[in-house]
Motif scaffolding. Structure first.
Motif, PDB file in Angstrom:
ATOM      1  N   ILE A  51       0.839  -1.201   0.000  1.00  0.00           N
ATOM      2  CA  ILE A  51       0.000   0.000   0.000  1.00  0.00           C
ATOM      3  C   ILE A  51       0.877   1.255   0.000  1.00  0.00           C
ATOM      4  N   GLY A  52       1.966   1.203   0.765  1.00  0.00           N
ATOM      5  CA  GLY A  52       2.876   2.343   0.795  1.00  0.00           C
ATOM      6  C   GLY A  52       3.495   2.619  -0.564  1.00  0.00           C
ATOM      7  N   VAL A  53       3.913   1.555  -1.262  1.00  0.00           N
ATOM      8  CA  VAL A  53       4.510   1.726  -2.587  1.00  0.00           C
ATOM      9  C   VAL A  53       3.495   2.316  -3.560  1.00  0.00           C
ATOM     10  N   LEU A  54       2.246   1.830  -3.526  1.00  0.00           N
ATOM     11  CA  LEU A  54       1.217   2.367  -4.412  1.00  0.00           C
ATOM     12  C   LEU A  54       0.910   3.828  -4.084  1.00  0.00           C
ATOM     13  N   SER A  55       0.944   4.185  -2.815  1.00  0.00           N
ATOM     14  CA  SER A  55       0.703   5.570  -2.430  1.00  0.00           C
ATOM     15  C   SER A  55       1.778   6.488  -2.990  1.00  0.00           C
ATOM     16  N   VAL A  56       3.011   6.007  -2.944  1.00  0.00           N
ATOM     17  CA  VAL A  56       4.110   6.797  -3.507  1.00  0.00           C
ATOM     18  C   VAL A  56       3.993   6.863  -5.027  1.00  0.00           C
ATOM     19  N   ALA A  57       3.667   5.726  -5.651  1.00  0.00           N
ATOM     20  CA  ALA A  57       3.576   5.686  -7.115  1.00  0.00           C
ATOM     21  C   ALA A  57       2.475   6.609  -7.633  1.00  0.00           C
ATOM     22  N   ALA A  58       1.388   6.744  -6.885  1.00  0.00           N
ATOM     23  CA  ALA A  58       0.283   7.599  -7.326  1.00  0.00           C
ATOM     24  C   ALA A  58       0.696   9.059  -7.425  1.00  0.00           C
ATOM     25  N   GLN A  59       1.751   9.443  -6.690  1.00  0.00           N
ATOM     26  CA  GLN A  59       2.198  10.824  -6.736  1.00  0.00           C
ATOM     27  C   GLN A  59       2.774  11.210  -8.094  1.00  0.00           C
ATOM     28  N   VAL A  60       3.136  10.219  -8.908  1.00  0.00           N
ATOM     29  CA  VAL A  60       3.634  10.510 -10.251  1.00  0.00           C
ATOM     30  C   VAL A  60       2.613  11.319 -11.037  1.00  0.00           C
ATOM     31  N   TRP A  61       1.313  11.107 -10.745  1.00  0.00           N
ATOM     32  CA  TRP A  61       0.257  11.743 -11.532  1.00  0.00           C
ATOM     33  C   TRP A  61      -0.216  13.053 -10.930  1.00  0.00           C
ATOM     34  N   ASP A  62       0.426  13.559  -9.877  1.00  0.00           N
ATOM     35  CA  ASP A  62       0.019  14.835  -9.302  1.00  0.00           C
ATOM     36  C   ASP A  62       0.049  15.925 -10.362  1.00  0.00           C
ATOM     37  N   GLY A  63      -1.076  16.583 -10.552  1.00  0.00           N
ATOM     38  CA  GLY A  63      -1.153  17.660 -11.526  1.00  0.00           C
ATOM     39  C   GLY A  63      -1.341  17.183 -12.951  1.00  0.00           C
ATOM     40  N   ALA A  64      -1.407  15.861 -13.178  1.00  0.00           N
ATOM     41  CA  ALA A  64      -1.582  15.316 -14.529  1.00  0.00           C
ATOM     42  C   ALA A  64      -2.999  14.755 -14.669  1.00  0.00           C
ATOM     43  N   HIS A  65      -3.336  14.262 -15.880  1.00  0.00           N
ATOM     44  CA  HIS A  65      -4.725  13.909 -16.157  1.00  0.00           C
ATOM     45  C   HIS A  65      -5.194  12.673 -15.409  1.00  0.00           C
ATOM     46  N   LEU A  66      -4.266  11.827 -14.902  1.00  0.00           N
ATOM     47  CA  LEU A  66      -4.673  10.650 -14.135  1.00  0.00           C
ATOM     48  C   LEU A  66      -4.592  10.890 -12.626  1.00  0.00           C
ATOM     49  N   ASP A  67      -4.465  12.140 -12.218  1.00  0.00           N
ATOM     50  CA  ASP A  67      -4.360  12.459 -10.795  1.00  0.00           C
ATOM     51  C   ASP A  67      -5.598  12.002 -10.037  1.00  0.00           C
ATOM     52  N   LEU A  68      -6.797  12.382 -10.505  1.00  0.00           N
ATOM     53  CA  LEU A  68      -8.041  12.040  -9.806  1.00  0.00           C
ATOM     54  C   LEU A  68      -8.303  10.532  -9.809  1.00  0.00           C
TER      55      LEU A  68
END
Length: 368
Positions: free
Chosen positions: A93-110
């Motif tokens: 879960i921690g790794v996925l939480s970090v990986a999701a930050q790649v999309w901050d400000g991008a179209h897959l953010d939400l």
């Protein structure tokens, strides 16, 4: 009706049919197919949708009537379509939480945030090593999506590229392997077909659109853990750090890491394997050395959670930092005037000078 809505209705129909659906059944009962102006238009629409479903991994099977071999129908194999229960560990879960930050400000953010919210509702909290980790990376550029798609489909990409020392862009053909962040910028690592060598290209220097070739067109596999391409770029620009040794070989470090520890080190791993023999119960990671001083500082900061196995020069740099830290602790204790025991210098191997306190002893691997 949009193609996505039509596909969803087709999936619902094919999963709920008692036996199978013929093309005539699909055209008559599934929303969207009545928009086809003639038989040929329906055939093209349905064939495209079948290909799309299979590319998405949906197990669409073809069935024929026993009595009439030319009577063909379709359904979705429910046994192959149902997903097993998703059970994730706190570290995952921690790794996925970090990986999701790649999309901050991008179209897959939400969508990334929504997916994490759903996973956290049925999974344990993220491990402490990763829960507070913040990626300091730029948002993906317009070239990110086509490159990511090409990596997934093993396709060749073509783009204009303006090098650090050139004024005009040159056309490059690349088999992309990986998208990475180095020194606060996105790069694509792959095999340059023009120069027939591993190279890394900065996304902000790509000019124009990225053209993606046919699926499966890439033929050069990446040798996992070689670190190739990183070194090629660093030799050209000097901005990424040293990743090639004096003998020209790729400079890759191997480190043993305690389970669910040293999350920042794990994020940099090129490959990971279970430890063996004395390191049973640990994870052995391969890291691109890059700037050896920076990596040594990072590894030393994790003290007993990380042990450098190779190369020797990185091991020596980490040991030097640990000895300096131990010396500072000894001086600090001696000058306070308290009655606490001073922190002595850790035990070292007289033959190699390596600190022994981090390595597991016989029978204590993973717990020392």
């Amino acid at each position: 009706m949009t193609p996505a809505e039509r596909l969803l209705d087709l999936v619902i129909a094919l999963t709920h049919t008692e036996h199978r659906m013929t093309k005539a059944d699909v055209r008559a009962t599934v929303n969207g197919y009545s928009q086809a102006s003639n038989d040929d238009a329906f055939e093209r629409m349905f064939e495209r949708d079948k290909v799309t479903l299979r590319e998405l991994g949906i197990p669409l099977v073809t069935l024929t009537d026993d009595a009439h071999g030319d009577d063909i129908g379709y359904r979705i194999d429910l046994d192959g379509y149902d997903l097993p229960r998703v059970d994730l560990s706190p570290a995952e879960i921690g790794v996925l939480s970090v990986a999701a930050q790649v999309w901050d400000g991008a179209h897959l953010d939400l969508p990334a945030r929504r997916a994490l919210t759903k996973l956290r509702a049925v999974s344990p909290a993220a491990s402490g090593e990763l829960s507070g980790h913040v990626l300091r990376i730029p948002p993906p550029s317009a070239t990110f999506d086509p490159l990511l798609s090409a990596i997934a489909s093993r396709a060749v990409v073509t783009f204009g590229y303006r090098g650090a020392t050139s004024s005009a862009p040159a056309q490059r053909r690349v088999e992309p392997w990986q998208l990475v962040v180095r020194d606060g910028a996105w790069y694509v690592l792959g095999h340059d077909l023009v120069r027939d060598a591993e190279r890394m290209f900065r996304l902000t220097r790509i000019t124009g659109a990225v053209k993606v070739g046919a699926r499966g067109g890439a033929t050069h596999p990446r040798v996992t853990g070689t670190g190739g391409g990183l070194g090629a770029t660093s030799r050209a620009s000097g901005s990424i750090g040293r990743t090639v040794g004096d003998d020209g070989a790729a400079d890759v470090a191997r480190v043993a890491v305690r389970p669910e520890r040293a999350g920042e080190v794990r994020l940099r791993a090129l490959a990971a394997t279970p430890g063996e023999a004395a390191w049973s119960g640990w994870d052995v990671l391969e890291l691109a050395v890059g700037n050896a001083d920076d990596l040594a500082g990072l590894l030393a900061g994790h003290t007993d959670a990380v042990v450098v196995l190779e190369p020797p020069h990185l091991r020596e740099a980490v040991v030097t930092r640990l000895r300096a830290a131990a010396g500072l602790a000894t001086v600090g204790t001696a000058t306070t005037g308290t009655e606490t025991d001073p922190v002595s210098e850790p035990a070292t191997d007289p033959a190699t000078g390596d600190i022994q306190s981090s390595a597991p002893t016989t029978g204590e691997a993973g717990r020392g």
